[in-house]
Design a protein around this motif. Structure first.
Motif, PDB file in Angstrom:
ATOM      1  N   TYR A  97      -5.160 -10.856 -10.369  1.00  0.00           N
ATOM      2  CA  TYR A  97      -4.925 -10.023  -9.190  1.00  0.00           C
ATOM      3  C   TYR A  97      -3.471  -9.578  -9.156  1.00  0.00           C
ATOM      4  CZ  TYR A  97      -9.481 -11.423  -7.425  1.00  0.00           C
ATOM      5  OH  TYR A  97     -10.835 -11.627  -7.273  1.00  0.00           O
ATOM      6  N   ARG A  98      -3.271  -8.307  -8.795  1.00  0.00           N
ATOM      7  CA  ARG A  98      -1.937  -7.725  -8.733  1.00  0.00           C
ATOM      8  C   ARG A  98      -1.745  -7.002  -7.413  1.00  0.00           C
ATOM      9  NH1 ARG A  98       0.213  -6.362 -14.326  1.00  0.00           N
ATOM     10  NH2 ARG A  98       1.677  -5.108 -13.128  1.00  0.00           N
ATOM     11  N   HIS A  99      -0.558  -7.161  -6.847  1.00  0.00           N
ATOM     12  CA  HIS A  99      -0.209  -6.395  -5.657  1.00  0.00           C
ATOM     13  C   HIS A  99       0.242  -5.013  -6.104  1.00  0.00           C
ATOM     14  CE1 HIS A  99       2.699  -5.259  -2.318  1.00  0.00           C
ATOM     15  NE2 HIS A  99       1.520  -5.298  -1.743  1.00  0.00           N
ATOM     16  N   GLY A 100      -0.401  -3.973  -5.585  1.00  0.00           N
ATOM     17  CA  GLY A 100      -0.031  -2.629  -6.001  1.00  0.00           C
ATOM     18  C   GLY A 100      -0.683  -1.570  -5.144  1.00  0.00           C
ATOM     19  N   ASP A 101      -0.162  -0.368  -5.278  1.00  0.00           N
ATOM     20  CA  ASP A 101      -0.608   0.785  -4.506  1.00  0.00           C
ATOM     21  C   ASP A 101      -1.578   1.606  -5.347  1.00  0.00           C
ATOM     22  OD1 ASP A 101      -0.847   3.138  -3.019  1.00  0.00           O
ATOM     23  OD2 ASP A 101       1.271   3.130  -2.425  1.00  0.00           O
ATOM     24  N   ALA A 102      -2.739   1.907  -4.801  1.00  0.00           N
ATOM     25  CA  ALA A 102      -3.738   2.705  -5.514  1.00  0.00           C
ATOM     26  C   ALA A 102      -3.214   4.092  -5.846  1.00  0.00           C
ATOM     27  CB  ALA A 102      -5.014   2.825  -4.677  1.00  0.00           C
TER      28      ALA A 102
END
Length: 244
Positions: free
Chosen positions: A86-91
């Motif tokens: 899982y990665r924190h990121g903006d679509a």
């Protein structure tokens, strides 16, 4: 950046559930066999679709803007190890994910929640390998509009769907029968906007699917969801066009 789902992560996680079951046979048929494939789940939330794909043999990377939902996803992964990253990121950008790095990309019930459709679609196209596939499910743009509702025939009790403001694109406090604590707003776009945005990003549309659902009865008459599957360009990024 604070995501709106950060404020309701616990409620959303309880509503979706901890398992990997996805009661959506149309979507299951759409993605087909993913054994051994590298698949990115964009706007993965608390990880249900990522877990579903992992149990079908995919190596899954999930990306979401909500830190709180990713914490829930991490809890589920630690409880039942499926090898999901899982990665924190903006679509909108999928920053940190390399070009041409995934065999497939899934965006399940999320494109209509993302403000910048063009940015998200171009990011999906960027991370797909040449000839890679994508699958998306959205609330049906023709039948979930800023002004819509159901009418019941007073004679035979049959149900009709009424729609209005179809061309009024933009954010609206719209679809969904969620718990009161959860955001239910979305960005309405016409069908042609979705089609043109996908194709302008270099993605084909290979399949569209619509399936009747039993509850509530109106969804036996018109489609509640629209399923899209397609593929990326065949040539490597940066390849020169034209005849040899």
């Amino acid at each position: 950046m604070t995501a709106r789902y950060d404020h309701v992560a616990a409620e959303y996680d309880e509503w979706v559930g901890a398992g990997s079951a996805l009661d959506d046979p149309t979507f299951s048929e759409l993605i087909g066999d993913v054994t051994g494939e590298q698949v990115c789940v964009v706007a993965c939330g608390q990880g249900r679709e990522a877990r579903f794909l992992a149990t079908r043999g995919a190596a899954v990377t999930g990306v979401d803007l909500s830190v709180k939902l990713l914490e829930k996803a991490g809890e589920h992964e630690r409880s039942t190890r499926l090898g999901i990253t899982y990665r924190h990121g903006d679509a909108h950008t999928l920053a940190g994910l390399a070009d041409d790095s995934f065999d497939g990309v899934v965006c399940y019930m999320a494109l209509m929640d993302i403000p910048n459709l063009d940015g998200a679609v171009r990011s999906i196209a960027r991370v797909l390998r040449p000839g890679g596939w994508y699958a998306a499910t959205i609330t049906h743009p023709c039948f979930k509009t800023p002004a819509c509702g159901d009418l019941v025939d007073h004679v035979d009790q049959s149900v009709r769907r009424t729609v209005g403001q179809y061309f009024a694109e933009g954010y609206w406090d719209g679809p969904g029968a969620h718990r009161n604590a959860l955001p239910v707003g979305a960005y309405h776009r016409t069908l042609s906007t979705y089609v043109n945005t996908l194709t302008s990003a270099g993605l084909t549309i290979d399949q569209l699917r619509e399936s009747p659902q039993d509850n509530p009865p109106v969804w036996r008459e018109v489609a509640q969801l629209l399923y899209i599957r397609g593929s990326s360009r065949q040539e490597p990024r940066g390849a020169r066009g034209g005849d040899e």
